[in-house]
Each structure stands twice: as C-alpha cells, then as structure tokens.
Design an enzyme around this catalytic site. Sequence first.
Site, PDB file in Angstrom:
ATOM      1  N   ARG A  51      32.837   8.949  71.214  1.00  0.00           N
ATOM      2  CA  ARG A  51      31.993   9.434  72.311  1.00  0.00           C
ATOM      3  C   ARG A  51      30.557   9.700  71.862  1.00  0.00           C
ATOM      4  O   ARG A  51      29.622   9.540  72.620  1.00  0.00           O
ATOM      5  CB  ARG A  51      32.586  10.722  72.877  1.00  0.00           C
ATOM      6  CG  ARG A  51      33.378  10.466  74.130  1.00  0.00           C
ATOM      7  CD  ARG A  51      33.905  11.741  74.658  1.00  0.00           C
ATOM      8  NE  ARG A  51      34.380  12.587  73.557  1.00  0.00           N
ATOM      9  CZ  ARG A  51      35.200  13.590  73.701  1.00  0.00           C
ATOM     10  NH1 ARG A  51      35.638  13.907  74.881  1.00  0.00           N
ATOM     11  NH2 ARG A  51      35.598  14.317  72.679  1.00  0.00           N
ATOM     12  N   ASP A 177      53.081   6.601  59.174  1.00  0.00           N
ATOM     13  CA  ASP A 177      53.553   7.821  58.526  1.00  0.00           C
ATOM     14  C   ASP A 177      53.020   7.685  57.105  1.00  0.00           C
ATOM     15  O   ASP A 177      53.527   6.872  56.334  1.00  0.00           O
ATOM     16  CB  ASP A 177      55.079   7.910  58.519  1.00  0.00           C
ATOM     17  CG  ASP A 177      55.545   9.207  57.880  1.00  0.00           C
ATOM     18  OD1 ASP A 177      55.000   9.571  56.828  1.00  0.00           O
ATOM     19  OD2 ASP A 177      56.442   9.853  58.429  1.00  0.00           O
ATOM     20  N   HIS A 178      51.996   8.458  56.765  1.00  0.00           N
ATOM     21  CA  HIS A 178      51.292   8.155  55.511  1.00  0.00           C
ATOM     22  C   HIS A 178      52.195   8.368  54.291  1.00  0.00           C
ATOM     23  O   HIS A 178      51.905   7.863  53.217  1.00  0.00           O
ATOM     24  CB  HIS A 178      49.962   8.900  55.409  1.00  0.00           C
ATOM     25  CG  HIS A 178      50.066  10.337  55.022  1.00  0.00           C
ATOM     26  ND1 HIS A 178      50.398  11.314  55.917  1.00  0.00           N
ATOM     27  CD2 HIS A 178      49.881  10.969  53.840  1.00  0.00           C
ATOM     28  CE1 HIS A 178      50.404  12.482  55.303  1.00  0.00           C
ATOM     29  NE2 HIS A 178      50.095  12.302  54.027  1.00  0.00           N
ATOM     30  N   GLU A 216      53.563  22.824  49.735  1.00  0.00           N
ATOM     31  CA  GLU A 216      52.097  22.803  49.765  1.00  0.00           C
ATOM     32  C   GLU A 216      51.566  24.196  49.444  1.00  0.00           C
ATOM     33  O   GLU A 216      52.224  25.197  49.754  1.00  0.00           O
ATOM     34  CB  GLU A 216      51.600  22.415  51.154  1.00  0.00           C
ATOM     35  CG  GLU A 216      52.058  21.045  51.603  1.00  0.00           C
ATOM     36  CD  GLU A 216      51.408  20.665  52.926  1.00  0.00           C
ATOM     37  OE1 GLU A 216      50.363  20.015  52.881  1.00  0.00           O
ATOM     38  OE2 GLU A 216      51.931  21.050  53.973  1.00  0.00           O
ATOM     39  N   ASP A 235      55.773  18.951  62.395  1.00  0.00           N
ATOM     40  CA  ASP A 235      54.641  18.468  61.596  1.00  0.00           C
ATOM     41  C   ASP A 235      55.115  17.685  60.365  1.00  0.00           C
ATOM     42  O   ASP A 235      54.465  16.725  59.952  1.00  0.00           O
ATOM     43  CB  ASP A 235      53.793  19.677  61.147  1.00  0.00           C
ATOM     44  CG  ASP A 235      52.520  19.268  60.427  1.00  0.00           C
ATOM     45  OD1 ASP A 235      51.779  18.443  60.978  1.00  0.00           O
ATOM     46  OD2 ASP A 235      52.286  19.765  59.305  1.00  0.00           O
ATOM     47  N   HIS A 240      57.758  12.917  57.976  1.00  0.00           N
ATOM     48  CA  HIS A 240      57.696  12.644  56.540  1.00  0.00           C
ATOM     49  C   HIS A 240      59.041  12.860  55.826  1.00  0.00           C
ATOM     50  O   HIS A 240      59.510  11.994  55.101  1.00  0.00           O
ATOM     51  CB  HIS A 240      56.642  13.531  55.863  1.00  0.00           C
ATOM     52  CG  HIS A 240      55.272  13.422  56.472  1.00  0.00           C
ATOM     53  ND1 HIS A 240      54.780  12.261  56.996  1.00  0.00           N
ATOM     54  CD2 HIS A 240      54.288  14.340  56.634  1.00  0.00           C
ATOM     55  CE1 HIS A 240      53.548  12.471  57.457  1.00  0.00           C
ATOM     56  NE2 HIS A 240      53.233  13.729  57.244  1.00  0.00           N
TER      57      HIS A 240
HETATM   58  C1  BG6 Z   1      50.290  15.864  57.413  1.00  0.00           C
HETATM   59  C2  BG6 Z   1      50.562  17.210  58.023  1.00  0.00           C
HETATM   60  O1  BG6 Z   1      50.963  14.852  58.130  1.00  0.00           O
HETATM   61  O2  BG6 Z   1      50.724  15.843  56.063  1.00  0.00           O
HETATM   62  C3  BG6 Z   1      49.892  18.314  57.229  1.00  0.00           C
HETATM   63  O3  BG6 Z   1      50.100  17.228  59.369  1.00  0.00           O
HETATM   64  C4  BG6 Z   1      50.273  18.215  55.772  1.00  0.00           C
HETATM   65  O4  BG6 Z   1      50.216  19.593  57.752  1.00  0.00           O
HETATM   66  C5  BG6 Z   1      50.065  16.804  55.237  1.00  0.00           C
HETATM   67  O5  BG6 Z   1      49.471  19.126  55.050  1.00  0.00           O
HETATM   68  C6  BG6 Z   1      50.602  16.644  53.842  1.00  0.00           C
HETATM   69  O6  BG6 Z   1      50.247  15.388  53.344  1.00  0.00           O
HETATM   70  P1  BG6 Z   1      50.046  15.155  51.773  1.00  0.00           P
HETATM   71  O7  BG6 Z   1      49.778  13.698  51.648  1.00  0.00           O
HETATM   72  O8  BG6 Z   1      48.890  16.022  51.363  1.00  0.00           O
HETATM   73  O9  BG6 Z   1      51.324  15.591  51.123  1.00  0.00           O
END
Ligand code: BG6
Length: 482
Positions: A51, A177-178, A216, A235, A240
């Site tokens: 935007r 999904d990274h 984390e 989340d 994941h």
């Molecule tokens: C994200 C979540 O998908 O993954 C976050 O929304 C989380 O809350 C993050 O912190 C963790 O990813 P990574 O790659 O840092 O383990």
Amino acid sequence: MVSRVIPVENFDLVIFGGTGDLARRKILPGLFRRFCAGQMPPEARVIGAARADMDSAGYRDFVAEAVREFGGDRACEDGTLAGFLERMHYVPIDARGENGWRELVALIRPDVVHAFYFSVAPGLFGDLAERLNVHGLTNDASRIVVEKPFGRDLEKARALNRDLAAYFDESQIYRIDHYLGKETVQNLMAVRFGNMLFEPLWNSQYVDHIQITVAETVGVGGRGEYYDKSGAMRDMVQNHLMQLLCLIAMEPPSKFDPDAVRDEKLKVIRALDPMDPHHIVRGQYDAGDDGPDYRTAVGDPRSRTESYIAMKVGVSNWRWVGTPFYLRTGKRLKARSSEITVVFKALNHSIFGEQEDHRNVLSIRLQPNEGITLGVTIKEPGPGGMRLIDVPLDMSFADAIGENGDQTDAYERLIMDVIRGNQTLFMRGDEVEAAWAWTDPIIQGWEARGDVPKVYESGSEGPVDAVQLLARDTRVWRKVAP
Ligand code: BG6
C-alpha cells in the site's frame, strides 16, 4: 565441502506485503544471499507491491537497509548489493481495488516463471487471488506462496483453501512452513531413508518413545496481539511440531517427490489419537529479568492463552501404536534449543549381568549447533572387568561439513524451491485441514472447560507439571540446553 548451487530459471517474483516485516527480515535478505551465491539468474526481477506510496528508487533504499541489517555474515560488498538492487522494482497497489494493477501487469514478463508471494494478512488471500485472475496472471507459469497462519481452525482453513482453489490448481499453491526448509529437518529424511541402520529399528518394537522440543528464549515481544489469539498450539504445534512429527513417523515414501512425501505425512496426521486432556500441560511465563509476564506482555490480565505446551501424543498405526511422542514448545524458556530425540528400548537381556539401563538415543538437533548425535554403549576403558558407559557418536554439521558448508536459511531455500516448482517441502491443502481437524477439538475442550494455563518461571524449562507428564510414564525430558 562447498555446497553446489544449481541456478534456477528466470523469474519475476512479486512480493505482496513487500514492505512488511517478513519481507524485510527474511524474504529480501534471503534473496540477496541466493544472489550472492550465484543462484539468481541475472535477469530475475523482484517486485515489491504494497500500500505504501513509494517508487522503485525508494524501495531499493528499503531493500538495501533490510539486507544490511539482516543479510547475515555473508552480506557481500556494496558492488554486489548494487547489482542485486537493480533487480528490485516497486508498485504501490490496492489489493481490493484497481490501483496499481495495470503497472504490475506491465512489469511482468510473459516468458518467465511468475511467483506471487502473499506476505499479507490471510484475509487478503482471496482478494489477491481474484485480482491476479482478473488481470490475466493466473496462467500455468504462475505460483502463489502463502504464509502461516493458514486459518485458525478447520473451517477457516477450508475457506482459505476454497478461495485459492477458485483460481489456482493445488500444484500452483505453496503453503510455507519454514521448519520444512531447515537444513536438519531435511536431514532427518536423509538419515531415515538414506541409511540401512535406522529404518529397520524405526518402530514401536524398538523405539521406547520420541521427544520433540522446540524451546525459545524470546517472549511474545511486539506480537502480543496476534499471539494472544493463537497461543503455542496454533502458533507452533498445529504446523511446525506437527510437521516434525510427520517426518519422523511417516512410512517411507516410494520416492522423494512432492505427492509421495505429502501422502505419507497426511496418513500420520490422520492416525493421531484424539487428545486426552490429562496428557496436555499448558503454561504461561512469569515476569523475569528479560521482561514482563505473559499477561502483561499481551495486555490482558486475564488471558488464558498458553505460551507453553507439552503433550503426549499417540499415533495409532501398526508402526507406532504403544510408542508415545512427547511434544513441547514454549517461549521464555531456559535456552533456544530445538531437538528431536528418539529413545530406543533397553536390551531385553544383558549378557553383562546387573548393569544400569543402557539405551541408544538418537538426537537430531535442529538449532542451534545443527547436528546428529547417536548415544552408544561401550566398555569403560581400563582393567577391572566389564563396566559399560554411554558415549555419543557426534556429528556436528559445522565440523563435518566445514565453515563454508551450506548455511542457507529456511526461507531462501523454500523460495528457490518455489521457482523450481518443487512442492516437496510445502504443505498440501489436505494436510493443513487434517492438522486443524486434530487440533480443533483440543482447543474447544480448553475453551469449554475454562482451562487456565500454569504459570512457569521465565528462564526455566517450563511448568513442573510437564515433568510429571513424563514421570507418570517413568520417563524424563531431555535437558533444554543450548
Ligand atoms: C514462527 C512463530 O512460525 O516460528 C514464532 O510464529 C516462533 O512464534 C518462530 O518464534 C520460531 O521459528 P525459528 O525458526 O526461530 O525456530
């Protein structure tokens, strides 16, 4: 050993939400690193669309700053950055209206791969897909990339899938999904299916239990508003951790191709037992040296959202029945540490007489210090009889592959897979729906019972009840250590 870089074909990549946080932190720096690695074709074009009223020169400044801040150690010299910036364009666009679309169409070349990254709120996915269609951009060369959260329950996920399916074939939809892009996660498949050693033992006859930990140290930070509506279950677990569980539990696919892999993952999700509420521990972090308690951080003194969850999950199929999977993830824990641990059963008879319980333990560390360790039992060196000790056979990727080994970030790998048209590491629509179908009743149960998460100390390993969850089964969690 230096990683082999296979150039991809020429592409135009449009990033909707091109000035957003994800673009700044992950997508643009990731593309830059691929450019430095020589993987981006010289004519590739990246078009930011958002935007904000900006021109391409302004966008190049924005990209340069993002790359300097998040490009990592391998950020290359300014000359290279200038080459990368030449590929950047920008179009101010209205996702729901007409503004900017004609300019965007003019920038997209007909004879290259078209990738559209929807780095925007899911509420806009359907609008963007419809606009792309109106402007003739939904042809065979097009693919779209969408980010989590992919819905917040089964109904919403189905609606999103329907919105996208109206204009795109499933083969054109890349749901990121990274975690699937992380190096060690892919290594998990290499270890399982590339070695003779593990697969024959990979079942409930030999495996006592499996632990999946994603710990984390960070809190919810500035994402309180989003996070408080999601919690650790939506989340992290629904996506994941579920994906990690699938890769460990799935049957060997007949080949490493997208649908063969995703068919097997889907079967695992469908084989998950409904959750027994006694097998779940939810927690919320307390205030600590690093910041306020969870409720203060999200601005709701009565929030019942969990920042931690531990659960005992059963997979009812021939391979796994009787072997529990223990999952846990949380924020503000003692260390950032993600690990999958396969604990094998004890020998059914020891020829060495009374000995402690020795077991083989395979740990796959996702981050930090990616690597794989296999605990084996050997004789304690020295005279005085046969005493056994457990020692690790350690394969740290940094040591084994060297400093110059592949350090590709999950996002850059996944974006290149989109350009290549390889969907293996992306979630299929039916997988996402099956994951929500399993998750929904759990969340509904908490809501119906008014379940309140246990408070845990910030910087700890989580709520004490999580320790008891395993203690009841005479098991213990692995230590959360960096
Ligand atoms: C994200 C979540 O998908 O993954 C976050 O929304 C989380 O809350 C993050 O912190 C963790 O990813 P990574 O790659 O840092 O383990």
